[in-house]
Design an enzyme around this catalytic site. Structure first.
Site: not given
Ligand SMILES: O=P(O)(O)O[C@H]1O[C@H](CO)[C@@H](O)[C@H](O)[C@H]1O
Ligand SMILES: O=P(O)(O)O[C@H]1O[C@H](CO)[C@@H](O)[C@H](O)[C@H]1O
Lengths: 352, 352
Positions: A55, A153, A166, A316, A320-321
């Site tokens: 801030c 993000n 930000h 998620f 496997f991913e």
């Protein structure tokens, strides 16, 4: 045998930018969810929090005091993953223990003095200021570094550790794996077809229409044919001459501001929350490579949002991913339709 | 210039199995964390929950009743990502819109009748039963499918939607991206060196010692030199003749049971919680390829645990990680040391 229907039958899709295959299992949306629920995204933050190191006017942990900034504010990350001056590891001729040097710098860029002003509730003019700052930072850092990664993000579920709007700018002395893969495949495509991969892609998506989310003369927003995350999108420059941030004209900047506002508004409205994501921009490499021929590149942004079913149920990327390849539940076309139908007017009435 | 010290100076490391680079920024452990905290992992689950579809004797949503199973129990997933009989998508000659067929089957395998019996608190004999079931399933499914992925998602933060100890088995008619990359790189290495990549790696890690977590005559557990997740480990078969699950002898199985018990105990003790992870086994491809020459493969398991600092602070693979390449905070050698020092006797006194 039955006819193949993409919204019903599992299949694989190929990402021509990275060479990765994705498994699409649309029938899987029918399964009940009894796993983890995300804590709801706070939408009613205070404008100012005197303990928040992002801030205006607040003194950060290292004793530095932020200025009373009125639009954007950039500073070097107090805990950067990349430092400018570090020794380089010794070379090894063992193929199993290869290391490489890494130099760079990490900056934090506050978007706005008010903590509750996320991109979708800013004016296009305020977003233009942000884009102007991106370009300014890019111009400075791209002189020295081969890769300048501007990324945001957003949301605690995407690892964001500070809710004040930000982004971050990590610049590196090396070309990271993902841009390296893209550079290689963009080049191969250009050598075969004489056109950039992404501009051919834009042309075909404009004709096909089913994956388009937003369309204007300068920018196309699509859920890519090979999207991994449920509501993944790309903002692609329609003009193949745009390779990097510094190729944008005033008109491109204006339209990018409007496009970002519209896309993030649609995201927020989709599940009635402040929609989390990781996003970032990819353009041709810079630094020592700045004057090389990058005809094969097209400037673009990518959004990776984690949510799948609602503001509290995410996809998620595990099991496997991680061990095999990404798997998605609804088709990219279904996701694009939902985003197209999501209102472009933000659901916070008190902000409009 | 200063001397390079891996625990202090950022650098990159290369994963020879996948071709991916990792950024290692050990100095970053110093930054404070004010982001999302994971809800604590429940450690005091009930033995039996009549509403849990994985418990013995419970009727699942589709009306099927589980048997009163006494060791392991395998059934076809009620909401599988892969179905056996689906039409194949039409072929396209456009390189930007490539699709591929995908057939398969997904099974769920309960490890134990009791919901509170996770692997580290089972007896080696109970774990041996699980390995025997893995081998049985593998033998059946590998006849038909080119890839049989046995994997466990443990903990809500790893997308596990049911806390009853279980794993999944997804079998596919195609070779997924990650095993495909490994197969290519293992083969290239074998052609150059005449030895398998992972057995050379085992030999060198046994000499170097600093990344070893557990060592016995049949299995080596290391935090790989190129680990991405903070406490990522691999269990590698020391004997290069072991290519797949069905090459394991009784002695290998016994030692694997002990190794899994010890590794998961160390994990649980590291942050005093039921440690979440995704893990899975990789071996040579199967199905139609079963009789091909896979001298270049070594059977191994990989664990991807998300936690970084404590039971509630994880590493987020977002932003830079998604857009550029993975970044880790502590070095693999530091992680290995912590795991080596973590006790092999489980901290739940009431379970021992
Ligand atoms: O099948 P489950 O456990 O419900 O689902 C979990 O594992 C799957 C396989 O890794 C993933 O695709 C899902 O995203 C995850 O939530
Ligand atoms: O720098 P932050 O916002 O504290 O950290 C976040 O973004 C970084 C860059 O994507 C990641 O490496 C971290 O894991 C994530 O928590």
């Amino acid at each position: 045998m039955m006819e193949f229907i993409a919204t019903e039958h599992q299949h694989r899709r190929f990402n021509p930018m990275t060479g990765q295959w994705i498994l699409v299992s649309p029938h899987r949306m029918k399964r009940p969810w009894s796993g983890q629920n995300e804590p709801p995204q706070k939408t009613n933050l205070e404008e100012f929090d005197p303990t928040n190191p992002l801030c205006p006017g607040v003194t950060r942990q290292n004793g530095q005091k932020n200025p009373q900034y009125e639009s954007t504010f950039v500073f070097t990350n107090d805990f950067p993953a990349l430092l400018e001056d570090v020794p380089i590891p010794p070379e090894s001729d063992d193929p199993l223990f290869q290391t490489g040097g890494a130099r760079g710098t990490c900056r934090v860029m506050c978007f706005h003095p008010k903590s509750n002003k996320t991109l979708p509730v800013m004016t296009p003019k305020e977003i233009r200021c942000i884009i102007d700052t991106w370009i300014k930072e890019f111009q400075e850092l791209s002189k020295k570094y081969i890769w300048v990664q501007i990324f945001e993000n957003k949301g605690a579920s995407m690892g964001c550790s500070n809710s004040h709007p930000h982004c971050q700018i990590w610049s590196c002395s090396f070309l990271p794996s993902e841009p390296q893969a893209k550079d290689k495949r963009f080049r191969e495509y250009y050598e075969i077809h004489g056109r950039t991969m992404l501009n051919d892609y834009v042309r075909k998506e404009l004709m096909n229409k089913e994956r388009i989310v937003i369309e204007n003369p300068d920018w196309l927003v699509v859920v890519p044919f090979w999207a991994c995350y449920p509501f993944e999108t790309m903002i692609i420059a329609c003009d193949s001459k745009i390779k990097r941030f510094n190729d944008l004209s005033q008109v491109h900047i204006n339209n990018l501001a409007i496009t970002i506002k519209e896309l993030t508004t649609k995201y927020d409205n989709l599940f009635n929350c402040s929609f989390p994501y990781s996003m970032g921009f990819h353009g041709a490499p810079t630094g020592d490579l700045m004057d090389k021929d990058f005809s094969h590149w097209t400037f673009h942004a990518i959004y990776y949002p984690p949510l799948l079913r609602s503001s509290s149920v995410r996809k998620f990327m595990v099991g496997f991913e991680l061990l095999c390849q990404p798997q998605r539940d609804l088709t990219p076309e279904q996701a694009a339709e939902k985003l197209r139908n999501s209102s472009g007017k933000h659901h916070y009435t008190d902000h409009i």
